[in-house]
Design a protein around this motif. Structure first.
Motif, PDB file in Angstrom:
ATOM      1  N   ASP A   1      17.345  49.010  58.622  1.00  0.00           N
ATOM      2  CA  ASP A   1      16.587  49.159  57.469  1.00  0.00           C
ATOM      3  C   ASP A   1      16.646  48.038  56.431  1.00  0.00           C
ATOM      4  N   ARG A   2      15.742  47.522  56.152  1.00  0.00           N
ATOM      5  CA  ARG A   2      16.029  46.282  55.093  1.00  0.00           C
ATOM      6  C   ARG A   2      16.205  46.649  53.627  1.00  0.00           C
ATOM      7  N   VAL A   3      15.677  48.039  53.338  1.00  0.00           N
ATOM      8  CA  VAL A   3      16.244  48.236  51.901  1.00  0.00           C
ATOM      9  C   VAL A   3      17.444  48.683  51.831  1.00  0.00           C
TER      10      VAL A   3
ATOM     11  N   THR B   1      18.918  25.384  51.779  1.00  0.00           N
ATOM     12  CA  THR B   1      18.957  25.350  53.273  1.00  0.00           C
ATOM     13  C   THR B   1      19.437  26.758  53.379  1.00  0.00           C
ATOM     14  N   GLU B   2      19.441  27.017  54.726  1.00  0.00           N
ATOM     15  CA  GLU B   2      19.590  28.523  55.297  1.00  0.00           C
ATOM     16  C   GLU B   2      20.914  28.092  56.271  1.00  0.00           C
ATOM     17  N   ILE B   3      21.881  28.978  55.994  1.00  0.00           N
ATOM     18  CA  ILE B   3      22.913  28.879  56.802  1.00  0.00           C
ATOM     19  C   ILE B   3      23.163  30.344  57.532  1.00  0.00           C
TER      20      ILE B   3
ATOM     21  N   LEU C   1       6.387  40.190  51.669  1.00  0.00           N
ATOM     22  CA  LEU C   1       6.337  41.462  52.091  1.00  0.00           C
ATOM     23  C   LEU C   1       6.725  41.921  53.252  1.00  0.00           C
ATOM     24  N   LYS C   2       7.509  42.804  53.635  1.00  0.00           N
ATOM     25  CA  LYS C   2       8.352  42.840  55.164  1.00  0.00           C
ATOM     26  C   LYS C   2       8.202  44.485  55.271  1.00  0.00           C
ATOM     27  N   THR C   3       7.917  44.835  56.290  1.00  0.00           N
ATOM     28  CA  THR C   3       8.284  46.089  56.931  1.00  0.00           C
ATOM     29  C   THR C   3       9.640  46.469  56.596  1.00  0.00           C
TER      30      THR C   3
ATOM     31  N   ALA D   1      22.496  36.754  50.565  1.00  0.00           N
ATOM     32  CA  ALA D   1      22.404  37.311  51.705  1.00  0.00           C
ATOM     33  C   ALA D   1      21.025  37.476  52.178  1.00  0.00           C
ATOM     34  N   ASN D   2      20.450  37.148  53.377  1.00  0.00           N
ATOM     35  CA  ASN D   2      19.112  37.483  53.813  1.00  0.00           C
ATOM     36  C   ASN D   2      19.214  38.727  54.531  1.00  0.00           C
ATOM     37  N   GLU D   3      19.951  38.687  55.807  1.00  0.00           N
ATOM     38  CA  GLU D   3      20.191  39.844  56.488  1.00  0.00           C
ATOM     39  C   GLU D   3      21.396  39.891  57.295  1.00  0.00           C
ATOM     40  N   PHE D   4      21.759  40.872  58.099  1.00  0.00           N
ATOM     41  CA  PHE D   4      22.802  40.638  58.992  1.00  0.00           C
ATOM     42  C   PHE D   4      22.101  41.325  60.477  1.00  0.00           C
TER      43      PHE D   4
ATOM     44  N   GLY E   1       5.798  41.452  61.065  1.00  0.00           N
ATOM     45  CA  GLY E   1       6.074  42.457  60.210  1.00  0.00           C
ATOM     46  C   GLY E   1       6.166  41.770  58.718  1.00  0.00           C
ATOM     47  N   GLN E   2       5.691  40.671  58.482  1.00  0.00           N
ATOM     48  CA  GLN E   2       6.016  39.843  57.217  1.00  0.00           C
ATOM     49  C   GLN E   2       4.588  39.346  56.880  1.00  0.00           C
ATOM     50  N   ALA E   3       4.321  39.260  55.540  1.00  0.00           N
ATOM     51  CA  ALA E   3       3.146  38.627  54.767  1.00  0.00           C
ATOM     52  C   ALA E   3       3.896  38.286  53.559  1.00  0.00           C
TER      53      ALA E   3
ATOM     54  N   LEU F   1       9.357  44.639  49.165  1.00  0.00           N
ATOM     55  CA  LEU F   1       8.933  43.369  48.636  1.00  0.00           C
ATOM     56  C   LEU F   1      10.231  42.493  48.328  1.00  0.00           C
ATOM     57  N   GLU F   2      10.423  41.316  48.516  1.00  0.00           N
ATOM     58  CA  GLU F   2      11.296  40.553  48.253  1.00  0.00           C
ATOM     59  C   GLU F   2      10.813  39.224  47.391  1.00  0.00           C
ATOM     60  N   GLY F   3      11.515  38.928  46.361  1.00  0.00           N
ATOM     61  CA  GLY F   3      11.256  37.629  45.662  1.00  0.00           C
ATOM     62  C   GLY F   3      11.463  36.426  46.437  1.00  0.00           C
ATOM     63  N   PHE F   4      10.500  35.361  46.383  1.00  0.00           N
ATOM     64  CA  PHE F   4      10.997  34.196  47.421  1.00  0.00           C
ATOM     65  C   PHE F   4      12.109  33.214  46.989  1.00  0.00           C
ATOM     66  N   ALA F   5      13.004  33.250  47.983  1.00  0.00           N
ATOM     67  CA  ALA F   5      14.133  32.457  47.449  1.00  0.00           C
ATOM     68  C   ALA F   5      13.817  31.060  47.668  1.00  0.00           C
ATOM     69  N   LYS F   6      13.797  30.099  46.556  1.00  0.00           N
ATOM     70  CA  LYS F   6      13.533  28.695  46.672  1.00  0.00           C
ATOM     71  C   LYS F   6      14.925  27.823  46.847  1.00  0.00           C
TER      72      LYS F   6
HETATM   73  P1  AMP Z   1      13.896  37.476  58.343  1.00  0.00           P
HETATM   74  O1  AMP Z   1      12.954  38.207  59.482  1.00  0.00           O
HETATM   75  O2  AMP Z   1      13.979  38.321  57.102  1.00  0.00           O
HETATM   76  O3  AMP Z   1      15.115  36.713  58.674  1.00  0.00           O
HETATM   77  O4  AMP Z   1      12.901  36.141  57.876  1.00  0.00           O
HETATM   78  C1  AMP Z   1      12.597  35.147  58.466  1.00  0.00           C
HETATM   79  C2  AMP Z   1      12.562  33.898  57.666  1.00  0.00           C
HETATM   80  O5  AMP Z   1      11.569  33.936  56.694  1.00  0.00           O
HETATM   81  C3  AMP Z   1      13.922  33.473  57.172  1.00  0.00           C
HETATM   82  O6  AMP Z   1      14.804  32.839  57.878  1.00  0.00           O
HETATM   83  C4  AMP Z   1      13.388  32.573  56.047  1.00  0.00           C
HETATM   84  O7  AMP Z   1      13.299  31.323  56.669  1.00  0.00           O
HETATM   85  C5  AMP Z   1      12.112  33.145  55.496  1.00  0.00           C
HETATM   86  N1  AMP Z   1      12.361  34.144  54.760  1.00  0.00           N
HETATM   87  C6  AMP Z   1      12.812  35.596  54.705  1.00  0.00           C
HETATM   88  N2  AMP Z   1      12.823  36.247  53.346  1.00  0.00           N
HETATM   89  C7  AMP Z   1      12.745  35.122  52.357  1.00  0.00           C
HETATM   90  C8  AMP Z   1      12.688  35.210  51.037  1.00  0.00           C
HETATM   91  N3  AMP Z   1      13.004  36.324  50.500  1.00  0.00           N
HETATM   92  N4  AMP Z   1      12.561  33.982  50.470  1.00  0.00           N
HETATM   93  C9  AMP Z   1      12.185  32.909  51.119  1.00  0.00           C
HETATM   94  N5  AMP Z   1      12.280  32.728  52.450  1.00  0.00           N
HETATM   95  C10 AMP Z   1      12.258  33.871  53.295  1.00  0.00           C
END
Ligand code: AMP
Length: 356
Positions: free
Chosen positions: A104-106, A187-189, A144-146, A264-267, A155-157, A179-184
């Motif tokens: 659950d992303r939340v 890089t992604e690691i 916006l993600k489910t 952190a984006n997700e684990f 499941g993302q828009a 809803l997630e703010g856009f991360a500018k």
């Molecule tokens: P996710 O399924 O959450 O891993 O999203 C897939 C990819 O979409 C991520 O690896 C990012 O490249 C991009 N992404 C997801 N969430 C964000 C965010 N909040 N801001 C910017 N890019 C994102």
């Protein structure tokens, strides 16, 4: 501790299960795959399989009786299935808590916040009114993600401007969302790490990930980020795994922000696509490491033996297998999937850069 000859039960029949099963075989274990899918990539390289639905309690019980430990390669295993297996008396690793938070992303973002790990701003969204309120708070662009069951960008828009809000809601369907703010980000690691049954922790070096259309395209190991950033990412990962008492491999994806901070984006409570480089570039592959952890073995070395660029073969990419196979610097990995649908992960190649 499981001795060679024991049977490891794996929920899920995809390529991750296939590579887990191959690694387990090398250590002398048999694997039993549980999957709803006939002729799955994992079952075709495994000693045994059960083809049944994840909510078939009788089949789950029979499966548990035939294995010595249960693990999973797929994080959308229903919580009820894991409860049924845990109730069977056989050990289940990772435990249900890791799965529940990651599903659950939340919950996941709130969990990061409790550990003081920064993330993009976020808000739960269950209606147009809540979406508008969230957009008022942190504005566009946003994503916006489910909350549940999303993967590979499904499941993302994206919401580039407020006017996109209704279309985004429609695109993801009538599901609870975030809803997630856009991360500018720069890089992604990601960090792939393991924790053993005795609490031993071992992380691989940070790697850099490039996505196309929401799907991982390449991973470069090691990442070319400052040492301090890589170490911080490992520390966050360890904090996550300790908080969950996680046993097995777990992967955390981070955005590296222009100020050097990590969000952190997700684990994923499992082996991960961004760890596929370890099959050819590390002392111990992530798959062997996971098997070691769930079997109660000591963890293997995570030392890097070659710089690697991993590229996913998506859809028709895999048709070029002959040219990859002819390249002396490439290791080719194919998943045995028949149907190369667009967007489907068919295999990957690891390009090695050994020290000369
Ligand atoms: P996710 O399924 O959450 O891993 O999203 C897939 C990819 O979409 C991520 O690896 C990012 O490249 C991009 N992404 C997801 N969430 C964000 C965010 N909040 N801001 C910017 N890019 C994102």
């Amino acid at each position: 501790v499981l001795a060679p000859g024991a049977t490891i039960g794996i929920l899920g029949g995809g390529q991750l299960g296939r590579m887990l099963s191959l690694a387990a075989a090398r250590l002398g274990f048999d694997c039993h795959i549980y999957t709803p899918e006939e002729n799955s990539p994992a079952a075709r390289v495994s000693a045994r399989q059960t083809v049944a639905a994840y909510d078939d309690e009788a089949a789950l019980k029979r499966f548990a009786q035939q294995v010595d430990v249960v693990t999973f390669e797929f994080e959308n295993v229903p919580a009820a299935a894991l409860r049924a297996l845990t109730g069977s008396g056989k050990p289940v690793f990772p435990q249900a808590a890791s799965l529940a938070v990651a599903q659950d992303r939340v919950d996941e973002k709130e969990f990061f916040a409790r550990l003081a790990i920064p993330t993009a701003p976020f808000a739960p969204v269950n209606s147009r009114a809540e979406l508008d309120a969230a957009l008022d708070k942190f504005g566009a662009p946003a994503i916006l993600k489910t909350r549940r069951l999303g993967y590979d960008g499904k499941g993302q828009a994206r919401i580039m401007a407020r006017e996109d809000a209704p279309a985004a809601l429609k695109a993801i369907g009538a599901h609870p969302a975030i809803l997630e703010g856009f991360a500018k980000f720069d890089t992604e690691i990601s960090i792939v790490a393991a924790r053993s049954r005795t609490g031993e922790f071992a992380a691989y070096q940070a790697v850099e990930n490039r996505h196309e259309d929401g799907i991982l395209r390449t991973t470069t190991a090691p990442a070319s980020v400052a040492m301090g950033i890589a170490v911080q990412a490992q520390k966050y990962t360890q904090a996550i795994m300790e908080a969950l008492s996680h046993v097995g491999v777990l992967t955390v994806e981070f955005f590296v922000m222009p100020d050097g901070k990590l969000w952190a984006n997700e684990f994923a409570p499992r082996v991960h696509n961004s760890g596929h480089w370890t099959e050819d570039g590390a002392m111990t592959s992530q798959f062997e490491q996971h098997i070691r952890a769930v079997a109660g073995w000591p963890l293997g070395s995570t030392a890097i033996v070659s710089k690697v660029e991993m590229t996913n073969l998506i859809g028709a990419d895999a048709d070029r297998w002959q040219s990859y196979a002819a390249d002396p610097e490439m290791r080719v990995h194919l998943y045995g999937k028949g149907d190369a649908r667009p967007g489907r992960k068919m295999g990957h190649v690891n390009r090695l850069f050994p020290r000369k």
